[in-house]
Motif scaffolding. Structure first.
Motif, short mmCIF file in Angstrom:
data_model
loop_
_atom_site.label_atom_id
_atom_site.label_comp_id
_atom_site.label_asym_id
_atom_site.label_seq_id
_atom_site.Cartn_x
_atom_site.Cartn_y
_atom_site.Cartn_z
N THR A 159 -3.39 42.08 11.22
CA THR A 159 -2.53 43.37 11.13
C THR A 159 -1.08 43.28 11.52
O THR A 159 -0.84 42.06 12.12
CB THR A 159 -3.25 44.55 12.14
N LEU A 160 -0.19 44.24 11.06
CA LEU A 160 1.10 44.35 11.85
C LEU A 160 1.05 44.78 13.50
O LEU A 160 -0.33 45.15 13.83
CB LEU A 160 1.83 45.06 11.08
N THR A 161 1.81 44.74 14.18
CA THR A 161 1.76 45.09 15.51
C THR A 161 1.20 46.57 15.45
O THR A 161 0.85 47.25 16.71
CB THR A 161 2.78 44.73 16.38
N ASP A 162 1.55 47.56 14.61
CA ASP A 162 1.25 49.01 14.49
C ASP A 162 0.01 49.33 14.04
O ASP A 162 -0.32 50.34 14.07
CB ASP A 162 2.48 49.57 13.83
N GLY A 163 -0.66 48.12 13.66
CA GLY A 163 -2.01 48.36 13.44
C GLY A 163 -2.24 48.30 11.87
O GLY A 163 -3.59 48.51 11.26
N THR A 164 -1.33 48.29 11.03
CA THR A 164 -1.37 48.42 9.56
C THR A 164 -2.14 47.11 9.30
O THR A 164 -1.75 46.16 9.35
CB THR A 164 0.06 48.26 8.85
N GLU A 165 -3.09 47.31 8.49
CA GLU A 165 -3.87 46.07 8.01
C GLU A 165 -3.15 45.42 6.83
O GLU A 165 -2.49 45.72 5.94
CB GLU A 165 -5.21 46.68 7.14
N LEU A 166 -3.38 43.87 6.89
CA LEU A 166 -2.65 43.06 5.96
C LEU A 166 -3.58 42.64 5.08
O LEU A 166 -4.77 42.27 5.40
CB LEU A 166 -2.02 41.98 6.63
N SER A 167 -3.19 42.33 3.77
CA SER A 167 -3.93 41.68 2.73
C SER A 167 -3.44 40.26 2.76
O SER A 167 -2.36 39.96 2.29
CB SER A 167 -3.88 42.44 1.39
N PRO A 168 -4.21 39.23 3.14
CA PRO A 168 -3.95 37.76 3.11
C PRO A 168 -4.00 37.18 1.50
O PRO A 168 -5.02 37.50 0.81
CB PRO A 168 -4.94 37.40 3.95
N ALA A 169 -3.15 36.69 1.33
CA ALA A 169 -3.13 36.01 -0.03
C ALA A 169 -4.20 35.19 -0.10
O ALA A 169 -4.37 34.07 0.55
CB ALA A 169 -1.61 35.26 -0.48
N LEU A 170 -5.01 35.44 -1.27
CA LEU A 170 -6.24 34.64 -1.60
C LEU A 170 -7.15 34.49 -0.68
O LEU A 170 -7.53 33.55 -0.37
CB LEU A 170 -5.71 33.24 -2.02
N GLY A 171 -7.08 35.58 0.31
CA GLY A 171 -8.13 35.39 1.33
C GLY A 171 -7.49 34.66 2.53
O GLY A 171 -8.35 34.35 3.55
N ILE A 172 -6.25 34.12 2.45
CA ILE A 172 -6.00 33.02 3.41
C ILE A 172 -4.54 33.69 4.17
O ILE A 172 -5.04 33.64 5.55
CB ILE A 172 -5.55 31.84 2.73
N GLY A 173 -3.65 33.74 3.78
CA GLY A 173 -2.53 34.18 4.71
C GLY A 173 -1.97 33.42 5.55
O GLY A 173 -2.02 33.33 6.67
N ALA A 174 -1.29 32.11 4.95
CA ALA A 174 -1.16 31.05 5.79
C ALA A 174 0.44 30.81 5.93
O ALA A 174 0.93 29.49 6.71
CB ALA A 174 -1.79 29.74 5.26
N PHE A 175 1.22 31.86 5.47
CA PHE A 175 2.64 31.52 6.14
C PHE A 175 2.78 32.37 7.52
O PHE A 175 3.23 33.39 7.59
CB PHE A 175 3.62 32.36 5.07
N ALA A 176 2.17 31.72 8.25
CA ALA A 176 2.07 32.17 9.66
C ALA A 176 1.75 31.21 10.50
O ALA A 176 1.13 30.22 10.27
CB ALA A 176 0.81 33.45 9.69
#
Length: 366
Positions: free
Chosen positions: A118-135
């Motif tokens: 999530t973002l710090t305000d609780g908004t859920e994130l959709s990870p790209a291709l179920g991964i989200g690795a620019f993190a």
């Protein structure tokens, strides 16, 4: 305890990406938290930003990644903390009809982490291709982690997570290129060049690269093409036939995914040859100039290639071994190394055709 780390997020369609704080939960059953070391900037990430995949904004971008497992949840046995892994978007279920038939590379029920970052305000994130690795860290299903040789260069082997595997697999797994075959590859970006490298490793003796950019054709030669065709200057079908004794290639791979390139691939193959579509078309595209009698009369096979029809647990370690042996030059796909804050600029470079892959290096940013 959940962790707050930096990640690259696309908040809305077409808007520049932002480097923001994101919250990564502790891994639950079947999940793993991975400390990301490197992640390639893929065209698919740009498609997410442009709303071309879905409208489930905000997206946590990035998916061609390698890193180290930090923690695992209950029931995880395939990886352990400290393992060096490549992330994949095909965590096979082992139970669907494809898996039951012994063809897990077609798994129809692949899965991702159940929990949401999530973002710090609780908004859920959709990870790209179920991964989200620019993190700096990401949460994935444990099955999305494939353990490989820890001495491999993260920037290079992380690219197996998507584009390089798609291209290599299109040639070797889907096209089943064999010793002595002739192969033509239409489109010499990262996927097409990986198909060329795969064809070379498989033993093809004639490998024809087709593109409209001489810079890309020169790179294709470096990766194994024996001949090049600039289709802005010459008829690609005629040239491929000329270079294959007048017959056409045994395997033709369309790494672009447009009606005109697919027609070129179809007519440039030999009788009983194989066409492989690995370039991803948009939903509205159709192939109107393909007479059904030609489909019948030419025989052979028309195939689409999903993720190079790969099985990560089988293919990733093998390809990393080939890389470590000096037989598969993954380093050649890494055009530049950048930081997390440089993703938007990397998207701009894609439009100019100046890079095979920009790779985000995350080590030291944490």
């Amino acid at each position: 305890m959940p962790q707050t780390v930096k990640g690259v997020v696309a908040r809305e369609k077409g808007a520049p990406v932002e480097l923001v704080d994101i919250v990564v939960p502790d891994p639950g059953p079947g999940e793993a938290v991975v400390t990301v070391e490197a992640c390639g900037v893929c065209h698919t990430d740009l498609h997410y930003r442009e709303g071309g995949i879905s409208d489930d904004f905000p997206f946590l971008l990035g998916h061609e990644a390698a890193g180290t497992v930090e923690a695992v949840g209950e029931g995880v046995t395939e990886v352990a903390p400290g393992d060096f892994v490549i992330l994949n978007w095909r965590a096979v279920c082992g139970q669907c009809r494809a898996c039951a038939k012994g063809k897990p590379w077609y798994c129809f029920d692949t899965h991702n982490a159940d929990q949401k970052m999530t973002l710090t305000d609780g908004t859920e994130l959709s990870p790209a291709l179920g991964i989200g690795a620019f993190a700096e860290k990401t949460l994935v299903a444990a099955g999305q982690c494939t353990k490989v040789d820890p001495d491999a260069e993260a920037a290079a082997v992380g690219l197996l997570g998507c584009g390089v595997m798609a291209g290599f697999g299109a040639a070797v797994n889907t096209g089943q290129v064999d010793r002595g075959d002739s192969v033509a590859v239409i489109g010499c970006g990262g996927v097409g060049d990986a198909a060329i490298a795969g064809a070379r490793i498989a033993g093809a003796t004639t490998i024809i690269a087709v593109d409209v950019d001489d810079r890309k054709l020169e790179k294709a030669r470096e990766l194994g093409a024996t001949h090049t065709v600039n289709s802005a200057q010459d008829d690609a079908v005629e040239k491929i036939r000329e270079l294959t004794g007048g017959f056409g290639a045994d395997v033709v791979i369309d790494a672009v995914g447009r009606p005109e390139t697919y027609e070129q691939a179809f007519f440039a193959r030999d009788l009983a040859g194989t066409v492989v579509l690995v370039g991803v078309p948009t939903p509205e595209m159709k192939v109107p100039e393909l007479p059904l009698i030609e489909v019948f009369g030419r025989g052979g096979a028309l195939k689409s290639s999903w993720y190079g029809d790969c099985l990560p647990s089988r293919d990733f370690p093998m390809l990393v071994d080939l890389y470590r042996q000096g037989r598969f030059d993954l380093d050649a796909f890494v055009t530049e190394r950048i930081g997390l804050g440089d993703v938007e600029a990397a998207f701009e470079k894609m439009h100019g055709g100046d890079v095979l892959r920009s790779v985000v290096m995350i080590e030291g940013e944490q």
